[in-house]
Scaffold this active site. Structure first.
Site, PDB file in Angstrom:
ATOM      1  N   HIS A  93      18.879   6.210  14.036  1.00 45.38           N
ATOM      2  CA  HIS A  93      18.308   5.760  12.760  1.00 45.38           C
ATOM      3  C   HIS A  93      18.626   6.668  11.575  1.00 45.38           C
ATOM      4  O   HIS A  93      19.245   6.229  10.618  1.00 45.38           O
ATOM      5  CB  HIS A  93      16.786   5.608  12.876  1.00 45.38           C
ATOM      6  CG  HIS A  93      16.109   5.433  11.554  1.00 45.38           C
ATOM      7  ND1 HIS A  93      16.067   4.232  10.893  1.00 45.38           N
ATOM      8  CD2 HIS A  93      15.502   6.341  10.731  1.00 45.38           C
ATOM      9  CE1 HIS A  93      15.453   4.395   9.730  1.00 45.38           C
ATOM     10  NE2 HIS A  93      15.092   5.653   9.604  1.00 45.38           N
TER      11      HIS A  93
ATOM     12  N   HIS B  10     -14.336   1.631 -10.255  1.00 47.06           N
ATOM     13  CA  HIS B  10     -13.584   0.851 -11.236  1.00 47.06           C
ATOM     14  C   HIS B  10     -13.255   1.631 -12.507  1.00 47.06           C
ATOM     15  O   HIS B  10     -12.583   1.112 -13.387  1.00 47.06           O
ATOM     16  CB  HIS B  10     -14.366  -0.420 -11.591  1.00 47.06           C
ATOM     17  CG  HIS B  10     -14.285  -1.476 -10.536  1.00 47.06           C
ATOM     18  ND1 HIS B  10     -14.651  -1.240  -9.228  1.00 47.06           N
ATOM     19  CD2 HIS B  10     -13.854  -2.772 -10.574  1.00 47.06           C
ATOM     20  CE1 HIS B  10     -14.455  -2.351  -8.518  1.00 47.06           C
ATOM     21  NE2 HIS B  10     -13.969  -3.275  -9.303  1.00 47.06           N
TER      22      HIS B  10
ATOM     23  N   GLU C  62      -1.693  -6.208  -6.793  1.00 54.45           N
ATOM     24  CA  GLU C  62      -1.201  -5.376  -7.897  1.00 54.45           C
ATOM     25  C   GLU C  62       0.171  -4.782  -7.592  1.00 54.45           C
ATOM     26  O   GLU C  62       1.034  -4.691  -8.465  1.00 54.45           O
ATOM     27  CB  GLU C  62      -2.196  -4.238  -8.172  1.00 54.45           C
ATOM     28  CG  GLU C  62      -3.587  -4.694  -8.602  1.00 54.45           C
ATOM     29  CD  GLU C  62      -4.481  -5.039  -7.429  1.00 54.45           C
ATOM     30  OE1 GLU C  62      -4.069  -4.834  -6.255  1.00 54.45           O
ATOM     31  OE2 GLU C  62      -5.604  -5.519  -7.666  1.00 54.45           O
TER      32      GLU C  62
ATOM     33  N   HIS D 240      21.767   7.526   7.422  1.00 48.96           N
ATOM     34  CA  HIS D 240      21.194   6.591   8.383  1.00 48.96           C
ATOM     35  C   HIS D 240      22.271   5.644   8.900  1.00 48.96           C
ATOM     36  O   HIS D 240      22.495   4.574   8.317  1.00 48.96           O
ATOM     37  CB  HIS D 240      20.079   5.789   7.713  1.00 48.96           C
ATOM     38  CG  HIS D 240      18.971   6.635   7.161  1.00 48.96           C
ATOM     39  ND1 HIS D 240      19.081   7.337   5.986  1.00 48.96           N
ATOM     40  CD2 HIS D 240      17.731   6.901   7.635  1.00 48.96           C
ATOM     41  CE1 HIS D 240      17.963   8.001   5.748  1.00 48.96           C
ATOM     42  NE2 HIS D 240      17.117   7.763   6.727  1.00 48.96           N
TER      43      HIS D 240
END
Lengths: 678, 678
Positions: B272, B483, B421, B40
């Site tokens: 890129h 859950h 999280e 890149h």
């Protein structure tokens, strides 16, 4: 007198009927949670006023016809407030949600599960609970609405998507991905009501959350308002203004009190995730002026709610008439699309391409094979809507039929999701749940980790979202271990209901795509290669109308007769490697079968006799450029897997295969040892 | 004349030496990518000016002492720009990064991997490439800096964390989680330089990204500036202003041109992710006025860079003197902490607790057992820093020794991560990579999905992050399938290097914690129950100084002598169930061994003889309230697993165990059938 009590009194004075209607929700939520001795009363108590205003004055729905395609969608992104949703459905008269289900809240067999489960009852528009995904799903629904409106006209498709969410949803990163995308695309039919109650599970939001949410959404191009979430007039005006903002999604930040009405728990985290308790429940009902017995709604109030549930009947009938007035072919196409059937010409399109491939074999990467398949399939299936998480040129997900970019000013069949894998997955689930579209989207297989929460929901919801995951092994080469999936196939195979495909060549890729497109109640994930593989299929006598990959696994090559010395099991790019090894073994006099296993899940669903026949009685060796975990389902031990024990490395692909010992020579040596011919 | 060329000419006039220094980076990046024919170039070309200003004028480091604890940390969050980092390390004189490694960029064995790999060379502060995680890791480093400064004083700990990031990082949701948390905690030492080049892989950012990034960061409480990313003076001033903003993290949005200097690819996505190509590479060098041979840096410029690399020597020596002047015990403690050794008294603390447990057995949930273990361990290990993603009361991660909350105004030993999280995982990785702290953080096991990208990086980086994942099965009950983890144990066991623990009782939980704390170069994940289990361990003659769980698996109960009829394998809450079943089987005359398998990975690392002895030669039945996938490593087929085939459901835990057939009766029946005694 507490602030809450003051509010309650003011409310009772100012808007008695709305307040009483909201209290029906509150009472049912309290009763359900108390009966279950488990659940989340705080959010339903806090959001009951907003839900009342929304359902009574704005939401376009007809409870007697919950599948009406042009209904507004209601998404409860903070799914732990499920008791509120069940209360709404029961009160407004959805037949799927009886009072008995609410009485059995959170019990075995009840449709009123701990969190809203898509498919349990009509009116539950999507599964929520894993925070943030409801908002992203709502974005997907709004995207679907926009696309279908452009296709079929605003007289058939013109509805809003309302989502309720809490602080937790907004703390999850996916909410930002979704909000940024929705703002970028100007999804004006999307309206999010943010339950700004200042409380999270751990206590005040000041522990962890102090950002300026309205400013953040304005930065994403949203129309943003703030209002008192217990003030009916303010809510009504805010929702009206949000609907009037047609070129931008809307956020209404509602200041609310969690556990509203509870004398001792309102405004506190103690009301969030545990029953109020009998004493506090009674005190709350007393404070609200609620005197009915548990699970009983006074007749007058229930009648009023049922009126609300039928409020949309006129609109629905008018819509039905507009649909009926359309030309028969348009009507048929609309009904086909919303019904989820594939176009009549679809099988022919697949077969025609397969005939072409049989006639002119192609050695291509399976990602390129996927593009070839997509060219044919998307042309035949106008409901397919593609996209990529900013890897279009790598995933090869963009083809001629879906070449129209979805932008602010025009819906298209290709969505630039940006580098937002998780939102992409959840948005696709939202489109699938909305109906009328078949979404597929691409990223690198390694970044299935980022989208994993959405992939799980696809499976749990039984929607047919299709994940196009390229760069499926160390074969991607130089980008190195951060980009090389190792454990991903196993971790995805572990997920119930998901179809994980890893096709071996261009024909299998087409077949896998065919299965994925046909499975409208089960998600699919295609693991596709960066590197080219020879076409193995399409030999003499093969029926182009068949679908061997659909069997999950099958013998793709056999050498030396029926009494095998060894069986090689392989997937994807390693199938051709296994075939090469088998040829070498055959030269050395061994009888070998090579089994291509593009989809373990489908193979497990075949009759036992077929499975035994494919796997054979001879010793088995597995070959897959991935972690070995899970292969013991088919081989004796992980010693019998030619695969990886650790992460990959950065180097050209050929070097990596050699260094990690995934070579023809290694397969031959191991196979001979297994066959006792070393 | 193109805009780029104009800029280049202006630059050459305005700041010749800085420009030439930056061109050293550009030339190396071009050469490395061309030699590899992969990589890149765009971002290194675009960010070279900023990197030059940062390293030459601001970054506190001494290339000769890359492990100096008080160095500034440099994080390249857009890891695909790795060539830039390698160039910086080589130019400034880090001995780990020779020119030969750069010449072998992206080749087997080179430290200059496709993306920066932590551990390949000192100076690579963290692994990046999976977008967004670098920013979150930098937040973790800033958190660690703040905490250690409070503990040891600003004369020993006073450094900045600089992170470079691109649009891709900011599109990922984790960047919002991390930014929101950093803003909330006022981490003033964190400075993010945003490479605002308007280009993503798919083309212009206008395809998918139109949010107002500065406004978004301001909404999160950040100090925000914008500047021309090629203007040395502007960059210098902005970084100085960012350092002066001590109570807020800083974002500097640098307007840059991707592929800067390339006459035909600058400002385009074509620069890129692919080499410029020989012709364009030559044209770029010509445009930059660069005449040196490939991989050659003119002597004067290299000397200047090496001066920069030694710029921090004086500061480092002064720091060393300050450290030497501290009391011996403080110095020793600081050095112990930064060296990663555990306190001398740690083993005794664990053993003392185990003696207590042996003396007074406890029937508790393993999450509660974890809390008991943490009480003892965190008191003995001051470097442990806890937290939870807004589930403190459920995860039971907060104990007395870590009861001090980390806030804006004081660092503490407990971090309220919010419902974030993924960021929690990446922040913990950043803390671990920084050194001086042992991070642990909690959420529900099912939401390991949200954090999965970070868990993978913990393993790839070989850092000792500890994940505390409670509510580890359908045993959590009413919250239902959204859950309830089902596939998670398998999907985590599939991940290389990660230690996945599922302890059976309070003693095993302590032992698992002990292994986790001791493993500073390997992450651990503890799967812990919501429901209580009896204490099985601590019988006659058991040595409290031992650690059976550390063997991965062991015979916890044995009935009827050495010649087993059947072996039951179980983990976690199902071990006590298996023991009950074994007792019933023993009554019926069968010889049964029950094997507790708290950690498969550690078991696999035991000698073969031990493994064979534990597993035994008799038929084996596995019991785990989870998906069956993967258990065929130890049993004949998935038919020999008492477990789950699909997602869970919403109901009380006992009902779920009964409905899904995870019962003593089912185990007894299956075991008898296996033993031929049905």
């Amino acid at each position: 007198m507490s602030t809450t009590s003051q509010w309650i009194m003011e409310k009772a004075t100012r808007a008695p009927i709305d307040f009483q209607l909201a209290n029906c929700i509150r009472a049912l939520a309290i009763d359900a949670v108390e009966a279950a001795n488990s659940g989340h009363p705080g959010a339903p108590l806090g959001m009951a006023d907003a839900a009342t205003v929304l359902f009574a004055r704005h939401l376009k729905f007809d409870a007697a016809h919950p599948d009406w395609p042009d209904r507004d969608r209601f998404v409860l992104s903070n799914g732990h407030a499920s008791a509120l949703l069940y209360a709404m459905l029961y009160l407004t008269g959805y037949e799927d949600m009886t009072i008995d289900h609410i009485k059995a809240f959170r019990q075995w067999g009840s449709r009123a599960a701990g969190h809203p489960e898509y498919g349990h009852a009509r009116g539950i528009e999507t599964t929520t609970g894993p925070l943030g995904q409801g908002i992203a799903g709502a974005v997907g629904m709004a995207l679907a609405e926009r696309r279908l409106a452009d296709e079929f006209g605003a007289d058939l498709v013109d509805h809003h998507i309302f989502a309720l969410c809490g602080d937790g949803c907004l703390e999850e990163g996916i909410s930002q991905e979704a909000a940024s995308l929705a703002g970028h695309l100007g999804l004006g039919k999307l309206i999010v009501l943010y339950d700004d109650n200042g409380i999270t599970i751990d206590g005040s939001t000041t522990i962890s959350f102090s950002e300026d949410v309205p400013a953040r959404f304005r930065a994403c191009g949203w129309h943003v308002q703030a209002c008192d979430g217990h003030n009916v007039a303010a809510l009504d005006q805010a929702i009206a203004a949000a609907k009037a903002a047609t070129t931008r999604p809307s956020l209404i930040a509602m200041r609310t009190v969690i556990g509203f009405g509870s004398p001792n728990k309102a405004g506190k985290e103690s009301s969030h995730g545990a029953p109020l308790g009998a004493v506090e429940a009674a005190a709350t009902k007393a404070a609200l002026g609620w005197t009915a017995a548990p699970f009983e709604i006074p007749g007058e109030l229930l009648a009023r709610w049922r009126e609300i549930g039928g409020r949309g009947m006129t609109a629905r009938k008018a819509w039905q008439e507009r649909l009926a007035a359309r030309p028969a072919d348009v009507r048929a196409e609309f009904e086909r699309r919303m019904g989820g059937a594939l176009p009549a010409g679809y099988p022919d399109a697949v077969e025609a391409l397969k005939r072409d491939l049989f006639a002119k074999p192609q050695k291509v990467a399976t990602r390129r094979a996927s593009q070839i398949a997509l060219e044919a399939i998307t042309a035949a299936v106008p409901e397919m809507i593609g996209g990529s998480a900013d890897l279009t040129g790598s995933n090869l997900t963009r083809v001629k039929a879906v070449d129209s970019q979805f932008t602010r000013s025009q819906s298209g069949r290709y969505v630039g999701y940006g580098v937002r894998e998780f939102a992409m997955g959840a948005v696709m689930n939202g489109m699938a749940a909305h109906g009328g579209l078949i979404p597929y989207g691409g990223t690198f297989l390694v970044f299935s980790d980022y989208a994993r929460g959405a992939i799980r929901l696809s499976a749990l919801m039984r929607v047919g979202t299709i994940y196009v995951m390229t760069h499926d092994s160390i074969g991607l080469g130089e980008d190195g271990p951060t980009h090389q999936p190792v454990e991903h196939l196993a971790s995805l195979r572990a997920l119930p209901r998901l179809l994980v495909f890893r096709p071996a060549d261009v024909v299998e890729t087409l077949e896998c795509w065919d299965v994925a497109v046909r499975n409208r109640h089960r998600p699919s994930l295609l693991a596709l290669s960066r590197q080219a593989v020879p076409q193995l299929r399409g030999g003499e006598g093969e029926d182009p109308a068949g679908n061997r990959a659909g069997l999950g696994a099958y013998v793709i090559r056999s050498f030396g007769g029926d009494k095998r010395d060894v069986t090689l099991l392989a997937t994807g790019t390693e199938v051709s490697l296994a075939v090469e090894a088998a040829e070498a073994l055959a030269k050395d006099g061994l009888a070998v079968a090579v089994v291509s296993m593009p989809c373990w899940e489908l193979f497990e669903e075949q009759p036992k006799a077929y499975r035994q026949q494919v796997l054979g009685a001879a010793p088995r060796l597995a070959v897959e450029a991935a972690g070995k975990f899970g292969w013991t389902r088919y081989v004796e031990s992980e010693d019998d897997v030619v695969g990886l024990d650790d992460f990959g490395a950065s180097a050209p692909a050929e070097r990596l295969y050699a260094e990690f010992g995934i070579t023809r020579e290694a397969i031959v040596a191991k196979a001979k040892a297994l066959a006792g011919r070393a």
